[in-house]
Write an enzyme that holds these catalytic residues in place. Structure first.
Site, mmCIF file in Angstrom:
data_model
loop_
_atom_site.group_PDB
_atom_site.id
_atom_site.type_symbol
_atom_site.label_atom_id
_atom_site.label_comp_id
_atom_site.label_asym_id
_atom_site.label_seq_id
_atom_site.Cartn_x
_atom_site.Cartn_y
_atom_site.Cartn_z
ATOM 1 N N ASN A 150 -6.752 0.525 -2.569
ATOM 2 C CA ASN A 150 -7.495 1.324 -1.573
ATOM 3 C C ASN A 150 -6.828 2.677 -1.343
ATOM 4 O O ASN A 150 -6.343 2.992 -0.268
ATOM 5 C CB ASN A 150 -7.655 0.548 -0.255
ATOM 6 C CG ASN A 150 -6.352 0.104 0.355
ATOM 7 O OD1 ASN A 150 -5.342 -0.066 -0.335
ATOM 8 N ND2 ASN A 150 -6.333 -0.095 1.661
ATOM 9 N N HIS A 186 1.191 3.998 8.211
ATOM 10 C CA HIS A 186 0.323 5.041 8.780
ATOM 11 C C HIS A 186 1.191 5.941 9.647
ATOM 12 O O HIS A 186 2.232 5.512 10.151
ATOM 13 C CB HIS A 186 -0.768 4.409 9.655
ATOM 14 C CG HIS A 186 -1.763 3.604 8.884
ATOM 15 N ND1 HIS A 186 -2.782 4.171 8.156
ATOM 16 C CD2 HIS A 186 -1.885 2.269 8.716
ATOM 17 C CE1 HIS A 186 -3.507 3.222 7.574
ATOM 18 N NE2 HIS A 186 -2.976 2.054 7.897
ATOM 19 N N ASP A 223 2.521 -6.853 2.595
ATOM 20 C CA ASP A 223 1.372 -6.036 2.998
ATOM 21 C C ASP A 223 1.838 -4.753 3.699
ATOM 22 O O ASP A 223 1.223 -4.305 4.675
ATOM 23 C CB ASP A 223 0.400 -6.828 3.886
ATOM 24 C CG ASP A 223 -0.966 -6.143 4.012
ATOM 25 O OD1 ASP A 223 -1.235 -5.194 3.254
ATOM 26 O OD2 ASP A 223 -1.749 -6.562 4.879
ATOM 27 N N HIS A 236 -2.517 -12.864 2.964
ATOM 28 C CA HIS A 236 -2.190 -12.806 4.404
ATOM 29 C C HIS A 236 -2.990 -13.754 5.305
ATOM 30 O O HIS A 236 -3.829 -13.330 6.094
ATOM 31 C CB HIS A 236 -2.263 -11.383 4.940
ATOM 32 C CG HIS A 236 -3.419 -10.529 4.486
ATOM 33 N ND1 HIS A 236 -4.704 -10.973 4.408
ATOM 34 C CD2 HIS A 236 -3.447 -9.226 4.121
ATOM 35 C CE1 HIS A 236 -5.486 -9.989 4.003
ATOM 36 N NE2 HIS A 236 -4.738 -8.919 3.817
ATOM 37 N N HIS A 292 0.878 -1.176 0.000
ATOM 38 C CA HIS A 292 0.000 0.000 0.000
ATOM 39 C C HIS A 292 0.915 1.226 0.000
ATOM 40 O O HIS A 292 1.378 1.646 1.048
ATOM 41 C CB HIS A 292 -0.885 0.009 1.249
ATOM 42 C CG HIS A 292 -1.762 -1.198 1.379
ATOM 43 N ND1 HIS A 292 -3.057 -1.238 0.914
ATOM 44 C CD2 HIS A 292 -1.538 -2.415 1.921
ATOM 45 C CE1 HIS A 292 -3.596 -2.426 1.161
ATOM 46 N NE2 HIS A 292 -2.681 -3.161 1.779
ATOM 47 N N PHE A 293 1.196 1.726 -1.181
ATOM 48 C CA PHE A 293 2.117 2.872 -1.275
ATOM 49 C C PHE A 293 1.358 4.208 -1.288
ATOM 50 O O PHE A 293 1.954 5.261 -1.428
ATOM 51 C CB PHE A 293 3.040 2.722 -2.491
ATOM 52 C CG PHE A 293 4.166 1.721 -2.291
ATOM 53 C CD1 PHE A 293 4.342 1.039 -1.087
ATOM 54 C CD2 PHE A 293 5.072 1.464 -3.315
ATOM 55 C CE1 PHE A 293 5.392 0.123 -0.898
ATOM 56 C CE2 PHE A 293 6.119 0.554 -3.135
ATOM 57 C CZ PHE A 293 6.278 -0.121 -1.946
ATOM 58 N N ARG A 294 0.022 4.143 -1.157
ATOM 59 C CA ARG A 294 -0.814 5.301 -0.781
ATOM 60 C C ARG A 294 -0.986 6.383 -1.831
ATOM 61 O O ARG A 294 -1.406 7.490 -1.494
ATOM 62 C CB ARG A 294 -0.268 5.951 0.507
ATOM 63 C CG ARG A 294 -0.042 5.028 1.674
ATOM 64 C CD ARG A 294 -1.305 4.380 2.134
ATOM 65 N NE ARG A 294 -1.165 3.708 3.431
ATOM 66 C CZ ARG A 294 -1.957 2.711 3.812
ATOM 67 N NH1 ARG A 294 -2.927 2.265 3.043
ATOM 68 N NH2 ARG A 294 -1.799 2.149 4.994
ATOM 69 N N HIS A 320 -8.875 -10.345 0.451
ATOM 70 C CA HIS A 320 -8.691 -10.098 1.886
ATOM 71 C C HIS A 320 -9.886 -10.762 2.553
ATOM 72 O O HIS A 320 -11.025 -10.341 2.350
ATOM 73 C CB HIS A 320 -8.685 -8.592 2.150
ATOM 74 C CG HIS A 320 -8.591 -8.235 3.603
ATOM 75 N ND1 HIS A 320 -7.644 -7.368 4.094
ATOM 76 C CD2 HIS A 320 -9.313 -8.631 4.690
ATOM 77 C CE1 HIS A 320 -7.796 -7.245 5.404
ATOM 78 N NE2 HIS A 320 -8.811 -7.998 5.793
HETATM 79 O O1 DOR Z 1 -3.801 -3.734 8.177
HETATM 80 C C1 DOR Z 1 -4.149 -3.439 7.053
HETATM 81 N N1 DOR Z 1 -3.850 -2.254 6.521
HETATM 82 N N2 DOR Z 1 -4.876 -4.314 6.333
HETATM 83 C C2 DOR Z 1 -5.443 -3.975 5.176
HETATM 84 O O2 DOR Z 1 -6.157 -4.760 4.603
HETATM 85 C C3 DOR Z 1 -5.281 -2.620 4.620
HETATM 86 C C4 DOR Z 1 -4.065 -1.988 5.133
HETATM 87 C C5 DOR Z 1 -4.036 -0.509 4.871
HETATM 88 O O3 DOR Z 1 -4.251 -0.131 3.717
HETATM 89 O O4 DOR Z 1 -3.756 0.258 5.774
#
Ligand code: DOR
Length: 444
Positions: free
Chosen positions: A94, A313, A309, A236, A62-64, A178
């Site tokens: 996402n 944050h 994964d 996962h 998840h490189f946002r 997921h």
């Molecule tokens: O812990 C998680 N963080 N699980 C996920 O499915 C999404 C990910 C996130 O994008 O922060």
């Protein structure tokens, strides 16, 4: 692009381990053999005592980007990735706006071009109503179709049974799921709120995000895949019971594959007291017995793919009360060191590691000319010193969020060199400036 000659390394490839030299020319593996003589202008790297492997292809990060770049971006996280031995990444949908149609996918590919230190690919996200976009997805430009069958970061839950049936019936690409049952989790969360109010202890995370929720959802995904003969990759896995649902053996024989991630191989619920919400993630880290079961499943070829994964944050947000502390942790920088360390403990072999971090990922997603040490393939390489050490606190944290769950820890392995599409990306503790990854290509 400099040409490279890596001398005297122990190559790990195709379930075999052997000493050889490897020459890189014009981005590709030019020659693998004994005693290759250096040519003028070539950079020579001494690989004595080190394992030379295809770089890790991480199918879940998840490189946002776009939209969440206060947490991370493709440039920052891909630099952390190459330091951790990852040469290609596949990014999740996402983001903001979510990657749920062709236009959003192409926008992400455009965003990545010229900015990533590693090679890049993107998954298309499923929703309750984007089946037409899934049917039309260009399989030469998207890696796979991701379904959140459990709600997590972002609002991408697919909970309409008719939509799920249609996606499994029609997806032209491998489906990644997921798996966590959201109604079960919501019921558990209500019970926790009733008992503790908003200040739920983090130890309750695997009680709320329960094993039963994972098992029920994984069973449902497998049932859908079996009925529709779909290619399903369950991301996962965290419980021993789910592992028992999968077949053991080579991936070539499987339509349904299983993945484990480095944090679930490394942490167990005993770590919640020390690390609190820093290791809050979905699905939750569960018991030490589950961790041991996942490690054994790697050795038994029940787990087919290893990934990170990586889900960064802001550190400050992790101090929020339970329900508002975000789930996910930054992992790419220590991916290959943590896995090679587990080889050194004897959990699985170095050949199995290479199969699951590179060969199987390339095969599963039909990636062209990567994932193996083969003449003519792209030179995506990681050279690892198994007798070296990675002292986490001695090195800068490269992920934009500026923290790592591995603070205070040392791994018994060290990435010496990472080569991405023939370019030195990382060498002897230094990131190269100007290493630019390529878009992954898929043979479909
Ligand atoms: O812990 C998680 N963080 N699980 C996920 O499915 C999404 C990910 C996130 O994008 O922060």
């Amino acid at each position: 692009m400099t040409d490279l000659l890596i001398k005297n390394a122990t190559l790990v490839n195709d379930n075999d381990t052997f000493e050889a030299d490897l020459r890189v020319r014009a981005g590709r593996i030019d020659q693998i053999g004994a005693d290759i003589a250096a040519m003028a202008g070539e950079t020579v790297i001494d690989g004595a005592g080190c394992w030379l492997m295809p770089g890790m292809i991480d199918d879940q990060v998840h490189f946002r980007e776009p939209g969440l770049t206060d947490k991370a971006d493709m440039a920052s996280e891909s630099r952390a990735a190459v330091a951790g031995g990852i040469t290609s990444f596949m990014d999740m949908p996402n983001v903001k706006p979510p990657t749920i149609d062709h236009e959003a996918l192409v926008a992400k590919l455009d965003m990545a071009r010229g900015r990533c230190a590693a090679n890049y690919g993107f998954h298309l996200g499923a929703t309750n109503d984007n089946i037409e976009a899934i049917k039309r997805v260009d399989g030469t430009r998207a890696a796979g179709v991701k379904i959140f069958m459990g709600a997590s970061t972002g609002k991408m839950l697919v909970d309409d049974d008719a939509a799920l049936e249609a996606i499994f019936e029609h997806s032209p690409l491998p489906i990644l799921t997921h798996c966590e049952d959201t109604p079960m989790i919501e019921a558990n969360a209500d019970k926790a709120r009733a008992a503790y109010g908003e200040d739920v202890p983090i130890r309750q995370h695997p009680v709320i995000r329960s094993r039963e929720a994972c098992i029920a959802s994984s069973k449902k995904a497998m049932d859908l895949a079996t009925r529709h003969a779909a290619r399903l990759h369950i991301l996962h896995i965290t419980t021993a019971e789910e592992l028992a649902l999968f077949a053991a053996g080579p991936m070539a024989d499987k339509n349904i594959t299983a993945e484990a991630c480095i944090h679930h191989l490394f942490f167990s619920e005993d770590d919640y007291d020390r690390l609190g919400a820093l290791i809050k993630c979905n699905p939750a880290i569960k018991t030490e017995a589950d961790r041991q079961a996942i490690l054994k499943a790697v050795a038994d070829d029940v787990i087919d793919v290893l990934a990170t994964d990586h889900a960064p944050h802001a550190r400050a947000d992790k101090d929020n009360p339970y329900f508002s502390a975000p789930a996910g942790l930054p992992l790419v920088q220590h991916a290959v060191p943590s896995l090679v360390d587990q080889v050194s403990v004897g959990y699985f072999t170095i050949e199995q590691l290479v199969t699951k971090m590179a060969h199987n990922v390339a095969d599963r997603f039909d990636i062209v000319d990567r994932g193996y040490l083969r003449e003519g393939y792209w030179a995506d390489l990681v050279l690892v010193d198994p007798r070296g050490r990675t002292v986490v606190d001695d090195e800068p944290v490269l992920a934009k969020c500026g923290w790592t769950p591995f603070a205070g820890h040392s791994f018994n392995a060290r990435v010496k060199t990472t080569v991405v599409s023939g370019q030195l990306a990382y060498h002897d503790g230094k990131l190269s400036q100007g290493c630019i990854g390529e878009a992954l290509a898929y043979d479909r």
